[in-house]
Design a protein around this motif. Structure first.
Motif, PDB file in Angstrom:
ATOM      1  N   ARG A  38      12.776  -5.948  41.098  1.00 38.76           N
ATOM      2  CA  ARG A  38      12.794  -4.520  40.752  1.00 38.76           C
ATOM      3  C   ARG A  38      11.936  -4.246  39.524  1.00 38.76           C
ATOM      4  O   ARG A  38      11.212  -3.241  39.460  1.00 38.76           O
ATOM      5  CB  ARG A  38      14.235  -4.054  40.525  1.00 38.76           C
ATOM      6  CG  ARG A  38      15.076  -4.035  41.799  1.00 38.76           C
ATOM      7  CD  ARG A  38      16.424  -3.360  41.567  1.00 38.76           C
ATOM      8  NE  ARG A  38      17.274  -4.129  40.655  1.00 38.76           N
ATOM      9  CZ  ARG A  38      18.096  -5.085  41.042  1.00 38.76           C
ATOM     10  NH1 ARG A  38      18.175  -5.424  42.332  1.00 38.76           N
ATOM     11  NH2 ARG A  38      18.853  -5.728  40.161  1.00 38.76           N
ATOM     12  N   LEU A  39      12.016  -5.129  38.543  1.00 41.43           N
ATOM     13  CA  LEU A  39      11.179  -4.963  37.359  1.00 41.43           C
ATOM     14  C   LEU A  39       9.699  -5.095  37.703  1.00 41.43           C
ATOM     15  O   LEU A  39       8.854  -4.392  37.136  1.00 41.43           O
ATOM     16  CB  LEU A  39      11.559  -6.006  36.294  1.00 41.43           C
ATOM     17  CG  LEU A  39      12.846  -5.732  35.517  1.00 41.43           C
ATOM     18  CD1 LEU A  39      13.216  -6.948  34.662  1.00 41.43           C
ATOM     19  CD2 LEU A  39      12.697  -4.502  34.632  1.00 41.43           C
TER      20      LEU A  39
ATOM     21  N   ALA B 247       1.988  -8.392  38.581  1.00 42.45           N
ATOM     22  CA  ALA B 247       3.150  -7.597  38.192  1.00 42.45           C
ATOM     23  C   ALA B 247       4.295  -8.490  37.736  1.00 42.45           C
ATOM     24  O   ALA B 247       4.960  -8.215  36.726  1.00 42.45           O
ATOM     25  CB  ALA B 247       3.590  -6.711  39.356  1.00 42.45           C
ATOM     26  N   VAL B 248       4.525  -9.586  38.468  1.00 42.12           N
ATOM     27  CA  VAL B 248       5.606 -10.510  38.100  1.00 42.12           C
ATOM     28  C   VAL B 248       5.291 -11.187  36.770  1.00 42.12           C
ATOM     29  O   VAL B 248       6.159 -11.318  35.893  1.00 42.12           O
ATOM     30  CB  VAL B 248       5.810 -11.563  39.205  1.00 42.12           C
ATOM     31  CG1 VAL B 248       6.828 -12.609  38.768  1.00 42.12           C
ATOM     32  CG2 VAL B 248       6.257 -10.884  40.493  1.00 42.12           C
ATOM     33  N   ILE B 249       4.047 -11.615  36.597  1.00 43.57           N
ATOM     34  CA  ILE B 249       3.651 -12.307  35.369  1.00 43.57           C
ATOM     35  C   ILE B 249       3.786 -11.398  34.159  1.00 43.57           C
ATOM     36  O   ILE B 249       4.188 -11.842  33.070  1.00 43.57           O
ATOM     37  CB  ILE B 249       2.205 -12.829  35.501  1.00 43.57           C
ATOM     38  CG1 ILE B 249       2.152 -13.978  36.512  1.00 43.57           C
ATOM     39  CG2 ILE B 249       1.649 -13.285  34.156  1.00 43.57           C
ATOM     40  CD1 ILE B 249       0.750 -14.392  36.894  1.00 43.57           C
ATOM     41  N   TYR B 250       3.481 -10.115  34.332  1.00 44.88           N
ATOM     42  CA  TYR B 250       3.490  -9.188  33.202  1.00 44.88           C
ATOM     43  C   TYR B 250       4.858  -8.588  32.922  1.00 44.88           C
ATOM     44  O   TYR B 250       4.998  -7.795  31.986  1.00 44.88           O
ATOM     45  CB  TYR B 250       2.465  -8.077  33.427  1.00 44.88           C
ATOM     46  CG  TYR B 250       1.088  -8.450  32.940  1.00 44.88           C
ATOM     47  CD1 TYR B 250       0.665  -8.100  31.666  1.00 44.88           C
ATOM     48  CD2 TYR B 250       0.224  -9.190  33.734  1.00 44.88           C
ATOM     49  CE1 TYR B 250      -0.588  -8.459  31.212  1.00 44.88           C
ATOM     50  CE2 TYR B 250      -1.027  -9.555  33.295  1.00 44.88           C
ATOM     51  CZ  TYR B 250      -1.435  -9.187  32.029  1.00 44.88           C
ATOM     52  OH  TYR B 250      -2.670  -9.555  31.565  1.00 44.88           O
TER      53      TYR B 250
ATOM     54  N   GLU C 295      17.153 -13.777  37.880  1.00 41.20           N
ATOM     55  CA  GLU C 295      17.674 -13.287  39.149  1.00 41.20           C
ATOM     56  C   GLU C 295      16.520 -12.673  39.926  1.00 41.20           C
ATOM     57  O   GLU C 295      15.803 -11.807  39.419  1.00 41.20           O
ATOM     58  CB  GLU C 295      18.767 -12.250  38.922  1.00 41.20           C
ATOM     59  CG  GLU C 295      19.988 -12.777  38.174  1.00 41.20           C
ATOM     60  CD  GLU C 295      21.003 -11.689  37.898  1.00 41.20           C
ATOM     61  OE1 GLU C 295      20.756 -10.537  38.338  1.00 41.20           O
ATOM     62  OE2 GLU C 295      22.017 -11.977  37.256  1.00 41.20           O
ATOM     63  N   ALA C 296      16.356 -13.110  41.162  1.00 41.86           N
ATOM     64  CA  ALA C 296      15.228 -12.651  41.967  1.00 41.86           C
ATOM     65  C   ALA C 296      15.239 -11.132  42.147  1.00 41.86           C
ATOM     66  O   ALA C 296      14.196 -10.470  42.057  1.00 41.86           O
ATOM     67  CB  ALA C 296      15.236 -13.336  43.330  1.00 41.86           C
TER      68      ALA C 296
END
Length: 347
Positions: free
Chosen positions: A30-31, A310-313, A24-25
């Motif tokens: 948020r993560l 940030a998204v990758i991690y 979910e985008a």
């Protein structure tokens, strides 16, 4: 004896997959915000050793008693230049402290999100801001203590060199003195670095969940955790070794993916930057507008790359933190924050 750090790897992988799927985008976004501050808030800084060399034209010009003496005077700086330099340094330090403080709060946001299986950044920030400030203070004290020990030892060994720098002169110690300093400082730096890394890592991964679950401060959380750590030292010793290996593997994987993303994301920026650069080279004139454009493109690229990181991690951070929470709950059920999300313990 079952070693939880070995048995819980597969469970952590399954829980990570369950937590992040379906994709979910909004949830990933948020993560990614949380992970961005975790990456920026707990990054450690290292000292850089600088050397001044003066290579002689012949080998015979090197004094027999060690390195040649070298002294120099710093160029005089205007009051305005000094003020600008101090202002830039102050802004960088202040910015770093702000990011570190937010990162400390995000540690609790992260654990609460994993515990509740729901990610609410603003709600959790308001709830755990006080605890985050306490964690931030603990990290500051830990950092200052490290600086005091290593900095104090360095000053004791090379105090006269620093005094010369303050007086506007650069002096190079003798080779024998540098060797003795390295023999003393390197082992001390390694020992202090390991102890600080363990203290900071255990605080983040094990004490923070206790603070969250039992509404405690940092020191109270450590007092609560300490008997379990001493009683289950084999489990936590195994965890340190296994987690270290897992971090190496995941960092390699993350670096590879980020490297591919960096190349792909650079293409649209290069399409604009390369013609501008060649245009300046061809004309032999560097205009203020071209420089501003290139700097803006570089800043935008770095920002986009950081967001991509940030998204990758996100899955990497989720895996490691859930792994730590599983081990913590296995060693003491009173510290379990995963609740119904926890799989049955392997036998």
């Amino acid at each position: 004896m079952a070693l939880y750090a070995v048995e819980r790897i597969d469970d952590a992988v399954d829980m990570t997959r369950s937590f992040l799927s379906p994709v979910e985008a909004g949830r990933w976004g948020r993560l990614a915000v949380v992970v961005a501050f975790l990456l920026g808030g707990t990054g450690g800084g290292g000292g850089a050793a600088s050397t001044v060399t003066n290579t002689p034209t012949t080998a015979g010009s090197i004094p027999e008693n060690g390195l040649p003496e070298l002294s120099a005077e710093f160029p005089e700086l205007t009051g305005t230049a000094v003020a600008v330099v101090i202002g830039v340094i102050a802004l960088l330090v202040l910015g770093g402290l702000v990011v570190a403080a937010i990162g400390a709060v995000m540690e609790f946001v992260f654990v609460q999100s994993l515990s509740a299986d729901e990610v609410h950044v603003r709600q959790y920030v308001r709830r755990y801001a006080g605890k985050g400030v306490r964690l931030f203070g603990f990290r500051i004290v830990l950092g200052l203590g490290t600086l005091a020990v290593l900095g104090g030892a360095t000053v004791l060994l090379f105090g006269d060199v620093f005094a010369g720098l303050l007086a506007g002169e650069v002096g190079v110690p003798s080779a024998s003195r540098l060797v003795v300093g390295a023999i003393l400082l390197v082992p001390l730096g390694i020992a202090v670095g390991v102890l600080v890394a363990l203290a900071n890592g255990f605080t983040t991964e094990f004490v923070v969940p206790i603070m969250l679950r039992e509404d405690r401060g940092v020191l109270a959380g450590w007092r609560r955790f300490w008997p379990t750590l001493v009683d289950q030292w084999k489990q936590y010793g195994t965890y340190v070794l296994v987690a270290f290996g897992l971090h190496i593997v995941t960092e390699i994987a993350g670096t590879i993916v980020l490297g591919i993303a960096a190349v792909a994301l650079a293409i649209p920026f290069l399409i604009v930057a390369v013609p501008v650069g060649f245009g300046m080279i061809g004309s032999g004139t560097i205009t203020a507008g071209a420089v501003v454009l290139l700097v803006a493109l570089l800043a935008a690229y770095l920002l986009v790359l950081f967001v991509a990181a940030a998204v990758i991690y996100v899955p990497i951070k989720v895996f490691h933190r859930q792994y730590a929470l599983l081990v913590l709950g296995d060693t003491n059920t009173n510290f379990d924050v995963l609740g119904d999300r926890r799989p049955s313990q392997s036998l």
